[in-house]
Design a protein around this motif. Sequence first.
Motif, PDB file in Angstrom:
ATOM      1  N   TRP A 178       0.601 -20.655 -17.112  1.00  0.00           N
ATOM      2  CA  TRP A 178       1.556 -19.726 -16.508  1.00  0.00           C
ATOM      3  C   TRP A 178       1.744 -18.484 -17.373  1.00  0.00           C
ATOM      4  N   PHE A 179       1.741 -18.657 -18.680  1.00  0.00           N
ATOM      5  CA  PHE A 179       1.833 -17.512 -19.589  1.00  0.00           C
ATOM      6  C   PHE A 179       0.625 -16.590 -19.393  1.00  0.00           C
ATOM      7  N   ALA A 180      -0.563 -17.181 -19.322  1.00  0.00           N
ATOM      8  CA  ALA A 180      -1.786 -16.390 -19.101  1.00  0.00           C
ATOM      9  C   ALA A 180      -1.715 -15.659 -17.766  1.00  0.00           C
ATOM     10  N   LEU A 181      -1.149 -16.317 -16.763  1.00  0.00           N
ATOM     11  CA  LEU A 181      -1.031 -15.695 -15.449  1.00  0.00           C
ATOM     12  C   LEU A 181      -0.085 -14.497 -15.482  1.00  0.00           C
ATOM     13  N   VAL A 182       1.020 -14.624 -16.195  1.00  0.00           N
ATOM     14  CA  VAL A 182       1.958 -13.500 -16.320  1.00  0.00           C
ATOM     15  C   VAL A 182       1.295 -12.344 -17.065  1.00  0.00           C
ATOM     16  N   VAL A 183       0.575 -12.647 -18.134  1.00  0.00           N
ATOM     17  CA  VAL A 183      -0.148 -11.595 -18.865  1.00  0.00           C
ATOM     18  C   VAL A 183      -1.160 -10.921 -17.943  1.00  0.00           C
ATOM     19  N   ALA A 184      -1.873 -11.724 -17.157  1.00  0.00           N
ATOM     20  CA  ALA A 184      -2.845 -11.163 -16.207  1.00  0.00           C
ATOM     21  C   ALA A 184      -2.159 -10.230 -15.219  1.00  0.00           C
ATOM     22  N   GLY A 185      -0.984 -10.626 -14.735  1.00  0.00           N
ATOM     23  CA  GLY A 185      -0.239  -9.782 -13.805  1.00  0.00           C
ATOM     24  C   GLY A 185       0.228  -8.489 -14.441  1.00  0.00           C
ATOM     25  N   LEU A 186       0.685  -8.569 -15.681  1.00  0.00           N
ATOM     26  CA  LEU A 186       1.109  -7.354 -16.385  1.00  0.00           C
ATOM     27  C   LEU A 186      -0.069  -6.420 -16.649  1.00  0.00           C
ATOM     28  N   LEU A 187      -1.222  -7.009 -16.957  1.00  0.00           N
ATOM     29  CA  LEU A 187      -2.428  -6.183 -17.133  1.00  0.00           C
ATOM     30  C   LEU A 187      -2.835  -5.532 -15.812  1.00  0.00           C
ATOM     31  N   GLU A 188      -2.574  -6.221 -14.705  1.00  0.00           N
ATOM     32  CA  GLU A 188      -2.861  -5.618 -13.403  1.00  0.00           C
ATOM     33  C   GLU A 188      -2.013  -4.373 -13.190  1.00  0.00           C
ATOM     34  N   VAL A 189      -0.763  -4.427 -13.636  1.00  0.00           N
ATOM     35  CA  VAL A 189       0.106  -3.250 -13.533  1.00  0.00           C
ATOM     36  C   VAL A 189      -0.505  -2.092 -14.307  1.00  0.00           C
ATOM     37  N   VAL A 190      -1.016  -2.372 -15.500  1.00  0.00           N
ATOM     38  CA  VAL A 190      -1.601  -1.319 -16.333  1.00  0.00           C
ATOM     39  C   VAL A 190      -2.830  -0.728 -15.658  1.00  0.00           C
ATOM     40  N   TRP A 191      -3.756  -1.593 -15.213  1.00  0.00           N
ATOM     41  CA  TRP A 191      -4.997  -1.021 -14.658  1.00  0.00           C
ATOM     42  C   TRP A 191      -4.758  -0.307 -13.334  1.00  0.00           C
ATOM     43  N   ALA A 192      -3.864  -0.830 -12.511  1.00  0.00           N
ATOM     44  CA  ALA A 192      -3.608  -0.156 -11.230  1.00  0.00           C
ATOM     45  C   ALA A 192      -2.916   1.184 -11.438  1.00  0.00           C
ATOM     46  N   THR A 193      -1.999   1.234 -12.392  1.00  0.00           N
ATOM     47  CA  THR A 193      -1.330   2.502 -12.697  1.00  0.00           C
ATOM     48  C   THR A 193      -2.321   3.483 -13.314  1.00  0.00           C
ATOM     49  N   ALA A 194      -3.158   2.991 -14.216  1.00  0.00           N
ATOM     50  CA  ALA A 194      -4.178   3.863 -14.826  1.00  0.00           C
ATOM     51  C   ALA A 194      -5.155   4.367 -13.779  1.00  0.00           C
ATOM     52  N   LEU A 195      -5.450   3.542 -12.785  1.00  0.00           N
ATOM     53  CA  LEU A 195      -6.387   3.937 -11.726  1.00  0.00           C
ATOM     54  C   LEU A 195      -5.913   5.198 -11.014  1.00  0.00           C
ATOM     55  N   LYS A 196      -4.618   5.314 -10.827  1.00  0.00           N
ATOM     56  CA  LYS A 196      -4.050   6.511 -10.202  1.00  0.00           C
ATOM     57  C   LYS A 196      -4.394   7.761 -11.013  1.00  0.00           C
ATOM     58  N   HIS A 197      -4.448   7.607 -12.332  1.00  0.00           N
ATOM     59  CA  HIS A 197      -4.677   8.747 -13.217  1.00  0.00           C
ATOM     60  C   HIS A 197      -6.159   9.022 -13.491  1.00  0.00           C
ATOM     61  N   THR A 198      -7.056   8.205 -12.955  1.00  0.00           N
ATOM     62  CA  THR A 198      -8.492   8.443 -13.177  1.00  0.00           C
ATOM     63  C   THR A 198      -9.023   9.584 -12.325  1.00  0.00           C
ATOM     64  N   HIS A 199      -8.285   9.915 -11.257  1.00  0.00           N
ATOM     65  CA  HIS A 199      -8.744  10.934 -10.305  1.00  0.00           C
ATOM     66  C   HIS A 199     -10.155  10.618  -9.826  1.00  0.00           C
ATOM     67  N   GLY A 200     -10.312   9.379  -9.317  1.00  0.00           N
ATOM     68  CA  GLY A 200     -11.618   8.967  -8.793  1.00  0.00           C
ATOM     69  C   GLY A 200     -12.635   8.727  -9.891  1.00  0.00           C
ATOM     70  N   PHE A 201     -12.190   8.254 -11.027  1.00  0.00           N
ATOM     71  CA  PHE A 201     -13.024   8.005 -12.210  1.00  0.00           C
ATOM     72  C   PHE A 201     -13.678   9.277 -12.748  1.00  0.00           C
TER      73      PHE A 201
END
Length: 105
Positions: free
Chosen positions: A3-26
């Motif tokens: 469950w701890f690993a799952l929460v970390v995975a979810g928090l990392l998802e927040v980071v990558w999805a938010t960063a994706l917005k700032h890639t401007h299409g990579f």
Amino acid sequence: MAWFALVVAGLLEVVWATALKHTHGFTRFWPSVLAVTTAAFSFFMLAWAMKSLPAGAAYAVWVGIGAVGVVIAGIVTMQENADPARLFFLALIVVGIIGLRLVEH
């Protein structure tokens, strides 16, 4: 520990999805590196958690943490709308995540 690993995975998802917005299409290098790197670690942690958790519950919790986190990040850092209806539905997602954790054996 799963469950701890799952929460970390979810928090990392927040980071990558938010960063994706700032890639401007990579087309922007550093946001793209951040998005790809954290996505890889997020998937790794999700897969590790799924070794001992049911796939449906693990995936739903991972997506829920990511969805709620990205909306909150958008409200806080990108001045996205925070109207009461939107916050109510986010709360429903949180209740669902907690419910899945409580019923998981």
